[in-house]
Enzyme design. Structure first.
Site, short mmCIF file in Angstrom:
data_model
loop_
_atom_site.label_atom_id
_atom_site.label_comp_id
_atom_site.label_asym_id
_atom_site.label_seq_id
_atom_site.Cartn_x
_atom_site.Cartn_y
_atom_site.Cartn_z
N GLY A 190 26.56 52.94 46.23
CA GLY A 190 26.12 53.62 45.02
C GLY A 190 24.61 53.46 44.87
N CYS A 191 23.99 54.35 44.12
CA CYS A 191 22.52 54.33 44.06
C CYS A 191 21.99 53.02 43.46
CB CYS A 191 22.01 55.55 43.31
SG CYS A 191 22.72 55.80 41.67
N HIS A 192 22.38 52.69 42.23
CA HIS A 192 21.92 51.43 41.62
C HIS A 192 22.36 50.24 42.48
CE1 HIS A 192 20.91 53.47 37.84
NE2 HIS A 192 22.12 54.01 37.85
N PHE A 237 13.33 53.79 45.59
CA PHE A 237 13.91 54.80 46.47
C PHE A 237 14.31 56.00 45.64
CE2 PHE A 237 16.97 51.71 45.09
CZ PHE A 237 18.18 52.34 44.91
#
Length: 309
Positions: free
Chosen positions: A114-116, A280
């Site tokens: 996942g991003c976080h 990012f």
């Protein structure tokens, strides 16, 4: 030529993967019509014809898609939350170790971070593994992201006529401390407790910065300089790399890496209070870029092929 199918190509992640692949000469994209992309049997056929299938779907649909795959040679790369803790899936963050890279290279089932969570894991996992940080440490994580992380619905809210004045300022969410990334953050980093997690969405399209603050006294040994040494030894590739120059004039923008598929890691703060930072793009290394990197590793391509760095 390798055949690739994107199940869920109309979503933000799927569309970005498609854009990265549509002009590649070493990839043949399996495409379904608008009508067929929701047809279960058409999807089954496409999945089993492919060398690689990307799942860019809600969790339940991703679980169903995996059940449709009967071809033992088809590699599934899932960008949903559904399989990030599943024992049959390898966690798709190759920079964590040489062993993790090899696991991805030989796996038929890969779960993209996942991003976080990907930012948090990149910062915390190496310190737990090195023993400089205890698994029982109470951790805090702050993360700011662009609104594209909320998918088509949130993009429409921010870019449409219904946008309110409150949306012009950063908005904290996950207020119940039950964010879906918490289980992944805890499990992959081998923590005893979930971190306190404060995600913030703000009025810019894409990009993110994940920050984990530490008191130096919480370290089992060493200092900020020792953390830097760990990161420099680990993150020295072309996709994820350590830098001392992450800030610009004393500021670190959430949009610093917008449009890119790479990640920058840094250590800021001072001798007493340390800031671990990962910058990012939530749609890049936080989703599609990481998925494509995993595909390149599986297929034996150059790891950066098709990536915007």
């Amino acid at each position: 030529m390798k055949k690739v199918f994107i199940d869920g190509s109309a979503g933000t992640t799927g569309l970005r993967i498609y854009q990265r692949l549509e002009n590649r000469k070493d990839i043949e994209l399996i495409k379904l019509s608008e009508a067929d992309r929701k047809d279960k049997e058409k999807r089954r056929e496409a999945i089993n014809k492919s060398d690689i299938t990307f799942l860019c779907l809600p969790d339940e649909a991703a679980i169903e898609a995996v059940s449709l795959c009967s071809n033992p040679n088809t590699v599934i790369i899932d960008t949903s939350t559904a399989h990030r803790k599943h024992p049959d899936f390898v966690y798709g963050l190759p920079e964590l170790s040489a062993d993790q890279y090899e696991k991805i290279k030989t796996s038929k089932r890969i779960a993209v971070p996942g991003c976080h969570a990907g930012g948090f894991v990149a910062l915390v996992y190496p310190l737990i593994k090195a023993g400089i940080l205890d698994k029982n440490t109470a951790l805090f994580c702050h993360s700011i992201t662009g609104y594209s992380g909320g998918g088509k619905k949130m993009i429409a809210e921010y870019e449409g006529e219904c946008k309110t004045s409150l949306m012009e300022a950063p908005r904290q969410y996950g207020l119940t401390q039950n964010h879906k990334h918490l289980k992944e953050m805890k499990a992959v980093c081998m923590l005893e407790h979930n971190p306190i997690f404060c995600p913030v969405v703000s009025d810019f399209y894409s990009g993110m910065v994940v920050t984990v603050p530490l008191f130096a006294k919480d370290l089992k040994y060493g200092s900020a300089d020792d953390i830097k040494k760990i990161y420099k030894a680990l993150y020295n590739g072309r996709v994820v790399k350590y830098t001392d120059e992450i800030a610009d004039g004393g500021f670190l923008s959430g949009a610093k890496m917008s449009g890119l598929d790479s990640m920058e890691i840094s250590v800021l703060g001072n001798d007493e209070r340390i800031l671990l930072c990962a910058a990012f793009d939530n749609l890049g290394h936080g989703a599609s870029g990481c998925a494509l990197e995993c595909m390149n590793i599986v297929l034996g391509f150059d790891v950066t092929d098709g990536l915007e760095l």
